[in-house]
Design an enzyme around this catalytic site. Structure first.
Site, mmCIF file in Angstrom:
data_model
loop_
_atom_site.group_PDB
_atom_site.id
_atom_site.type_symbol
_atom_site.label_atom_id
_atom_site.label_comp_id
_atom_site.label_asym_id
_atom_site.label_seq_id
_atom_site.Cartn_x
_atom_site.Cartn_y
_atom_site.Cartn_z
ATOM 1 N N VAL A 56 0.523 10.756 -3.685
ATOM 2 C CA VAL A 56 1.554 10.053 -2.932
ATOM 3 C C VAL A 56 2.558 9.337 -3.825
ATOM 4 O O VAL A 56 3.579 8.840 -3.340
ATOM 5 C CB VAL A 56 0.956 9.051 -1.917
ATOM 6 C CG1 VAL A 56 0.105 9.769 -0.877
ATOM 7 C CG2 VAL A 56 0.160 7.955 -2.614
ATOM 8 N N GLY A 84 -4.671 4.443 -1.048
ATOM 9 C CA GLY A 84 -4.479 3.178 -1.741
ATOM 10 C C GLY A 84 -5.404 3.040 -2.942
ATOM 11 O O GLY A 84 -6.440 3.703 -3.020
ATOM 12 N N TYR A 147 -2.245 -6.061 -5.196
ATOM 13 C CA TYR A 147 -2.763 -5.474 -3.959
ATOM 14 C C TYR A 147 -2.232 -6.225 -2.733
ATOM 15 O O TYR A 147 -1.788 -5.616 -1.757
ATOM 16 C CB TYR A 147 -4.286 -5.519 -3.991
ATOM 17 C CG TYR A 147 -4.974 -4.809 -2.845
ATOM 18 C CD1 TYR A 147 -5.039 -3.420 -2.808
ATOM 19 C CD2 TYR A 147 -5.573 -5.530 -1.817
ATOM 20 C CE1 TYR A 147 -5.687 -2.769 -1.763
ATOM 21 C CE2 TYR A 147 -6.229 -4.896 -0.784
ATOM 22 C CZ TYR A 147 -6.283 -3.512 -0.761
ATOM 23 O OH TYR A 147 -6.919 -2.875 0.279
#
Length: 241
Positions: A56, A84, A147
């Site tokens: 991605v 993620g 994050y």
């Protein structure tokens, strides 16, 4: 791999779907009758789900992955942006690469897949987009500046997409899991888990199915009037944020 009945069920794509919560979401949607593809860098996926290689962080890779899904299953009608990574460390020790790599995967990666999915969704005047954030994006967390920033940014993306595409029948919502019991959390010291449990009003850790059920709800045809929402799945941990 192709689905057994290619003319039935909406087409769903789950990014980061090779393991953990992403794999569980892909399996659940397949069980609900969706024709499901799952992307990962490894190109692996649960049984009954079309595996697609995708990074991605690379726009060309994202485009190629969508092209594969469109060829094998049809245009993507349901997108779960789940891919993620984490690179946790205290701010004083966090390198710029630690920060930018997490943002590129978690935040910009979501932008890339949403932008690509929006083409067919707007033409079809139907789409369900769910982005996977975190309670950390609402509360903040020591050692997770990168994050937390990426997960908070997803809320801005989802609400902006909702305003842009809402009139075209496309919804975009956020699921924000809290402390979920997974292989990653199972290795934490008992004291850490006990401290978290004491802070959670529900007094238990979440289960993967708790997250999966929220995604199943938001991806259904019945949720056409829910968009731009942040659904916490955290037992009340982030309440009020």
């Amino acid at each position: 791999m192709t689905v057994e009945d290619p003319d039935q069920g909406r087409v769903a794509l789950v990014t980061g779907g090779s393991r953990g919560i992403g794999a569980a979401i892909a399996q659940a949607l397949a069980a609900d009758g969706y024709r499901v593809a799952a992307t990962s860098r490894s190109g692996t996926a649960p049984e009954g789900v079309l595996p697609v290689v995708c990074d991605v962080t690379d726009a060309d890779s994202v485009d190629a992955a969508f092209t594969t899904v469109e060829k094998e299953l049809g245009p993507v009608e349901v997108l779960v942006a789940n891919a993620g990574i984490t690179r946790d460390t205290l701010l004083a020790r966090m390198s710029e690469e630690d920060f930018t790599s997490v943002l590129d995967t978690n935040l910009t990666g979501a932008y890339r897949v949403i932008r690509r999915a929006a083409r067919a969704m707007t033409r079809a005047r139907f789409g369900r987009i769910v982005v996977m954030s975190s309670v950390v994006g609402l509360l903040g967390s020591a050692g997770q500046v990168n994050y937390a920033a990426s997960k908070a940014g997803l809320i801005g993306i989802a609400r902006s997409v909702s305003r842009e595409l809402g009139a075209r029948g496309v919804t975009c919502n956020v699921v924000a899991p809290g402390f979920i019991s997974t292989d990653m959390t199972a290795v934490l010291p008992d004291k850490v888990i006990a401290d978290y449990r004491a802070r959670i009003p529900a007094r238990r850790l979440g289960e993967v199915d708790d997250v999966v059920n929220a995604v199943r709800f938001l991806t259904s045809d019945a949720t056409s009037y829910i968009t731009g929402a942040v659904i916490p799945v955290d037992g009340g941990l982030g309440m009020g944020h």
